[in-house]
Design an enzyme around this catalytic site. Structure first.
Site, mmCIF file in Angstrom:
data_model
loop_
_atom_site.group_PDB
_atom_site.id
_atom_site.type_symbol
_atom_site.label_atom_id
_atom_site.label_comp_id
_atom_site.label_asym_id
_atom_site.label_seq_id
_atom_site.Cartn_x
_atom_site.Cartn_y
_atom_site.Cartn_z
ATOM 1 N N SER A 117 47.474 4.072 39.025
ATOM 2 C CA SER A 117 47.618 2.687 38.577
ATOM 3 C C SER A 117 48.984 2.108 38.907
ATOM 4 C CB SER A 117 47.409 2.673 37.057
ATOM 5 O OG SER A 117 47.848 1.461 36.519
ATOM 6 N N TYR A 141 48.918 5.627 28.192
ATOM 7 C CA TYR A 141 47.909 5.561 29.259
ATOM 8 C C TYR A 141 48.561 5.715 30.633
ATOM 9 C CZ TYR A 141 45.092 3.423 32.904
ATOM 10 O OH TYR A 141 44.453 3.182 34.098
ATOM 11 N N LYS A 145 48.627 8.868 33.802
ATOM 12 C CA LYS A 145 48.427 8.715 35.251
ATOM 13 C C LYS A 145 49.620 9.315 36.009
ATOM 14 C CE LYS A 145 44.462 6.768 35.126
ATOM 15 N NZ LYS A 145 43.297 7.399 35.735
HETATM 16 N N1 LIG Z 1 40.372 -1.378 35.693
HETATM 17 C C1 LIG Z 1 41.685 -1.367 35.949
HETATM 18 O O1 LIG Z 1 42.376 -2.363 35.740
HETATM 19 C C2 LIG Z 1 42.347 -0.127 36.521
HETATM 20 C C3 LIG Z 1 43.616 -0.243 37.097
HETATM 21 C C4 LIG Z 1 44.224 0.885 37.605
HETATM 22 C C5 LIG Z 1 43.596 2.119 37.535
HETATM 23 N N2 LIG Z 1 42.369 2.233 36.965
HETATM 24 C C6 LIG Z 1 41.731 3.552 36.890
HETATM 25 O O2 LIG Z 1 40.493 3.507 37.564
HETATM 26 C C7 LIG Z 1 39.565 4.385 36.949
HETATM 27 C C8 LIG Z 1 38.303 3.618 36.635
HETATM 28 O O3 LIG Z 1 38.630 2.545 35.765
HETATM 29 P P1 LIG Z 1 37.544 1.521 35.210
HETATM 30 O O4 LIG Z 1 38.223 0.257 34.948
HETATM 31 O O5 LIG Z 1 36.347 1.568 36.067
HETATM 32 O O6 LIG Z 1 37.244 2.198 33.795
HETATM 33 P P2 LIG Z 1 35.864 2.471 33.054
HETATM 34 O O7 LIG Z 1 36.210 2.782 31.624
HETATM 35 O O8 LIG Z 1 34.889 1.396 33.327
HETATM 36 O O9 LIG Z 1 35.349 3.806 33.771
HETATM 37 C C9 LIG Z 1 35.707 5.100 33.348
HETATM 38 C C10 LIG Z 1 34.431 5.919 33.258
HETATM 39 O O10 LIG Z 1 34.781 7.263 32.953
HETATM 40 C C11 LIG Z 1 33.848 7.780 32.011
HETATM 41 N N3 LIG Z 1 34.525 8.901 31.321
HETATM 42 C C12 LIG Z 1 35.622 8.822 30.523
HETATM 43 N N4 LIG Z 1 35.985 10.054 30.127
HETATM 44 C C13 LIG Z 1 35.109 10.929 30.701
HETATM 45 C C14 LIG Z 1 34.987 12.348 30.692
HETATM 46 N N5 LIG Z 1 35.844 13.118 30.014
HETATM 47 N N6 LIG Z 1 33.992 12.923 31.399
HETATM 48 C C15 LIG Z 1 33.107 12.159 32.118
HETATM 49 N N7 LIG Z 1 33.179 10.805 32.154
HETATM 50 C C16 LIG Z 1 34.175 10.195 31.454
HETATM 51 C C17 LIG Z 1 33.482 6.602 31.136
HETATM 52 O O11 LIG Z 1 32.235 6.755 30.493
HETATM 53 C C18 LIG Z 1 33.471 5.451 32.142
HETATM 54 O O12 LIG Z 1 32.184 5.264 32.689
HETATM 55 C C19 LIG Z 1 40.260 4.965 35.731
HETATM 56 O O13 LIG Z 1 40.769 6.244 36.059
HETATM 57 C C20 LIG Z 1 41.396 3.990 35.486
HETATM 58 O O14 LIG Z 1 42.483 4.603 34.846
HETATM 59 C C21 LIG Z 1 41.726 1.134 36.457
#
Ligand SMILES: NC(=O)c1ccc[n+]([C@@H]2O[C@H](COP(=O)([O-])OP(=O)(O)OC[C@H]3O[C@@H](n4cnc5c(N)ncnc54)[C@H](O)[C@@H]3O)[C@@H](O)[C@H]2O)c1
Length: 334
Positions: A117, A141, A145
């Protein structure tokens, strides 16, 4: 190619699974459905369970010995929750990720694309950050990362796991066919807030923080369309080995942004143009933990992956607005 996508029921994971399919690859989704909706998995190959379950991983690899790579997106992602319950975040994002990587390595599947991130970056003058800019993760959080990046580099040095670490800036928009998008009931990020205010689900949109040293006093971000982010994963998987050959090491970090900063006031202007009506707006002080922000230097993504974002902020806003009309049908709530 066949690609394990952990967190493939989530916002970015489901969109990435779709992009992999469109490029002719086969995604294998692993998700606990902790937060991601079952509807986003659609008819894909799906294993419901935890990334830290070694037997489940053995079963996945046993069923799919031809897996080429893992995209590890599964995580807890809510910043205020990470402040209130840091233990939960270190457990789920760090300990469980480490267990996943060790098991993948044992199973002979050592190639990982990892979701990191832009929230890791310290504030810098001019707001443009490249992969070597200073880091100062402001929340538990973001620190999970940062820790995972360090762990992945150490594992790579020891020869266990190879990694392409992607630092996403601010994903917006939805799947182009409106099959998935932001599913939080009350999205906390700025575009979600704007959509709620525009649709009358909020009295007004709050511009939080108007005294920052940016061109108009409001926070600056690099809003990148989730479909562009999904495409970057397709390339990262396809060119995994070549990318690491080019950097000459077993691990690398790449920014995924548009390379352009947009302030909150600029986003509001774009939003109103796309929406076609003014959105009631009030100004407020910054919320605890709010950051001035940053935008990406995207040279490395272009040089290593040949990837650059194609879609505009206006297209992301348009997709978010159109997705908001589909949420009830897909998710069962508005
Ligand atoms: N959305 C953003 O703004 C953003 C920005 C930077 C990085 N990210 C990273 O991108 C990735 C995806 O983000 P997102 O926005 O799609 O989030 P999201 O919450 O929609 O997706 C995360 C998924 O992981 C699953 N999950 C969580 N813990 C789990 C576990 N222990 N075992 C199996 N499944 C599990 C959840 O059910 C969910 O479907 C994450 O790692 C997040 O940190 C997101």
């Amino acid at each position: 190619m066949k690609v394990l996508v952990t967190g493939g029921a989530g916002y970015i994971g489901s969109t990435t699974a779709k992009a992999l399919e469109e490029a002719g690859h086969v995604p294998v989704v692993l998700d606990s459905l902790l937060t991601g909706p079952r509807a986003f998995v659609r008819d894909r190959i799906f294993y419901e369970g935890d990334v830290a379950d070694p037997e489940l991983l053995s079963r996945v690899v046993g069923d799919h010995p031809d897996l080429d790579c893992t995209i590890h997106m599964a995580a807890r992602v809510v910043v205020p929750e990470s402040v209130a319950q840091p233990g939960l975040y270190y457990q789920d994002n760090v300990t469980k990720s480490l267990a996943l990587f060790e098991q993948l390595s044992r199973l002979g599947k050592p190639d990982v694309v990892f979701s990191s991130s832009a929230s890791l970056y310290a504030a810098v003058e001019g707001f443009e950050v490249d992969e070597d800019s200073p880091l100062d993760p402001p929340s538990p959080y973001a620190r999970t990362k940062h820790m995972m990046e360090q762990i992945l580099r150490d594992l790579a040095t020891a020869g266990d796991v190879r990694s392409v670490i992607l630092r996403y800036f601010n994903p917006i928009g939805s799947d182009p066919d409106l099959e998935s998008g932001v599913y939080a009931r009350e999205p906390s990020h700025v575009l979600g807030q704007l959509v709620m205010a525009a649709l009358g689900q909020r009295d007004a949109f709050q511009v939080t923080g108007t005294d920052y040293p940016t061109r108009d006093g409001t926070g600056i971000r690099d809003y990148v369309h989730v479909w562009d982010i999904a495409q970057a994963h397709v390339v990262a998987v396809e060119q995994f080995g070549r990318t690491l050959d080019e950097v000459g090491g077993p691990s690398t970090v790449i920014n995924l942004g548009t390379g352009r900063g947009t302030t909150v006031r600029e986003l509001l202007t774009i939003f109103q143009e796309v929406f076609g009506r003014p959105v009631p707006t009030v100004e407020a002080p910054p919320r605890p933990g709010d950051a001035i922000g940053a935008f990406a230097n995207v040279d490395r993504a272009r040089e290593l992956l040949g990837w650059s974002a194609k879609l505009s902020v206006a297209e992301g806003v348009d997709a978010a607005l159109r997705w908001s009309e589909r949420r009830l049908e897909v998710l069962g709530y508005p």
